[in-house]
Enzyme design. Structure first.
Site, short mmCIF file in Angstrom:
data_model
loop_
_atom_site.label_atom_id
_atom_site.label_comp_id
_atom_site.label_asym_id
_atom_site.label_seq_id
_atom_site.Cartn_x
_atom_site.Cartn_y
_atom_site.Cartn_z
N GLY A 113 0.99 2.08 10.67
CA GLY A 113 1.45 1.75 12.01
C GLY A 113 2.31 0.69 12.22
N ASN A 131 4.15 1.38 5.12
CA ASN A 131 4.25 2.89 4.82
C ASN A 131 4.63 3.55 5.95
OD1 ASN A 131 3.65 5.33 4.29
ND2 ASN A 131 1.33 5.15 4.11
N TRP A 132 5.97 4.06 6.09
CA TRP A 132 6.31 4.44 7.33
C TRP A 132 5.90 5.64 7.61
CZ3 TRP A 132 12.33 3.14 8.17
CH2 TRP A 132 12.64 2.05 8.60
N LYS A 133 5.23 6.51 6.64
CA LYS A 133 4.83 7.83 6.65
C LYS A 133 6.08 8.68 7.19
CE LYS A 133 0.45 6.04 7.26
NZ LYS A 133 -1.22 6.35 7.69
N SER A 159 -5.37 0.22 9.46
CA SER A 159 -5.28 -0.41 10.56
C SER A 159 -5.23 -2.01 10.36
CB SER A 159 -6.27 -0.25 11.45
OG SER A 159 -6.56 1.38 11.71
N HIS A 219 -2.08 8.83 -1.46
CA HIS A 219 -2.36 8.58 -0.25
C HIS A 219 -3.50 9.58 0.08
CE1 HIS A 219 -2.20 7.72 3.92
NE2 HIS A 219 -1.93 6.53 3.70
N GLU A 231 -8.01 1.96 0.70
CA GLU A 231 -7.92 2.51 2.11
C GLU A 231 -8.68 3.21 2.53
OE1 GLU A 231 -3.11 2.04 3.08
OE2 GLU A 231 -3.61 4.24 2.61
N GLU A 266 -3.58 10.86 2.97
CA GLU A 266 -2.91 12.03 3.69
C GLU A 266 -2.46 13.00 2.66
OE1 GLU A 266 -0.45 9.66 6.25
OE2 GLU A 266 -2.28 8.88 7.18
N GLY A 304 -4.98 4.57 10.52
CA GLY A 304 -4.53 5.07 11.78
C GLY A 304 -5.50 5.14 12.83
P1 PGA Z 1 -2.51 2.35 9.08
O1 PGA Z 1 -2.10 3.13 7.73
O2 PGA Z 1 -1.98 0.88 8.75
O3 PGA Z 1 -1.60 3.04 10.25
O4 PGA Z 1 -3.85 2.34 9.39
C1 PGA Z 1 -2.10 2.65 6.42
C2 PGA Z 1 -1.95 3.52 5.59
O5 PGA Z 1 -2.01 5.01 5.67
O6 PGA Z 1 -1.25 3.41 4.43
#
Ligand code: PGA
Length: 252
Positions: free
Chosen positions: A235, A9-11, A213, A98, A169, A100, A175
């Protein structure tokens, strides 16, 4: 046996030059790895790069995914991207709900459910995210929060659905460098599968990914758990070499 899925997931990251460099490094690292059988792999990129990445990934065994989609088929929804557009660009999966998007774009359980329902009517695989906050975990609400988020989605699906991919998640692990311990992850994954069993006879075939993470160092321990069927990686997926190490940890 469930085949593992490693999804990046590159966001909101990437650029045309970053993207082509990433694919080059991935190709080299995958061929160095020489794995005969890869897990399923996908990278979910920002919408403006779907077209470019679709072309670049032609020569790479990594499927193309998006990070969000509208529940509406088309029309006056400024800024939104439809399922048919994703199909047109060759996306095979899409992340939905997600944390976010839930936190910063106020997506409700109902909105998430509508997006999943619309996606299930296409060939695109929905990767739907659930997870508790730190506060919710500390106050013992992890299971009730996950059950409510899950119920909102499964209630709108026809009984005995298949194809749905779940990503657990924990919000506190995204993150932050904090990862759920293998025990915490397995406990929630098993709980999710038990909840799914009440709704579909395919619960044992559905993939439940862990996200939060996950990195090249901790992936193997998480991916070896009985109910962890892959990872949704933020990340660490931006670092092509690390993403390949995670793919390697998944074995097949
Ligand atoms: P992260 O993000 O690996 O940077 O913690 C995971 C995600 O939000 O899908």
């Amino acid at each position: 046996m469930r085949k593992k899925l490693i999804a990046g997931n590159w966001k909101m990251n990437g650029s045309q030059s970053f993207n082509s460099d990433w694919v080059k490094v991935i190709q080299g690292a995958l061929s160095d790895l020489g794995m005969k059988h890869l897990p399923d792999t996908m990278v979910c990129v920002p919408s403006p790069y779907l077209s470019q990445m679709g072309a670049l990934l032609q020569s790479c065994p990594i499927a193309l995914g998006a990070q969000d989609v509208s529940a509406h088929p088309k029309g006056a929804y400024t800024g939104e991207v439809s399922l048919s557009m994703l199909e047109d660009l060759g996306a095979e999966g899409v992340i939905i709900g997600h944390s976010e998007r839930r936190a910063y774009h106020f997506e409700s359980d109902l909105t998430v459910a509508q997006k999943v329902k619309a996606t299930m009517a296409t060939k695109i695989t929905p990767i739907v995210c659930f997870g508790e906050t730190q506060e919710q975990r500390q106050s013992g609400q992890t299971q009730s929060v996950i059950a409510a988020q899950l119920k909102a989605v499964t209630d709108v699906l026809a009984p005995d659905f298949d194809r749905l991919v779940i990503a657990y998640e924990p919000v506190w692990a995204i993150g932050t460098g904090l990862t759920a311990t293998p025990e915490q992850a397995q406990e929630v994954h098993a709980f999710i599968r038990a909840q799914l069993s009440a709704k579909t006879c395919h619960a044992n075939a559905l993939k439940i990914l862990y996200g939060g993470s996950m990195n090249a160092q901790n992936a193997a321990a998480l991916l070896s758990l009985p109910d962890v069927d892959g990872g949704l990686i933020g990340g660490a997926s931006l670092v092509a070499q690390d993403f390949v190490k995670i793919i390697a940890s998944a074995g097949v």
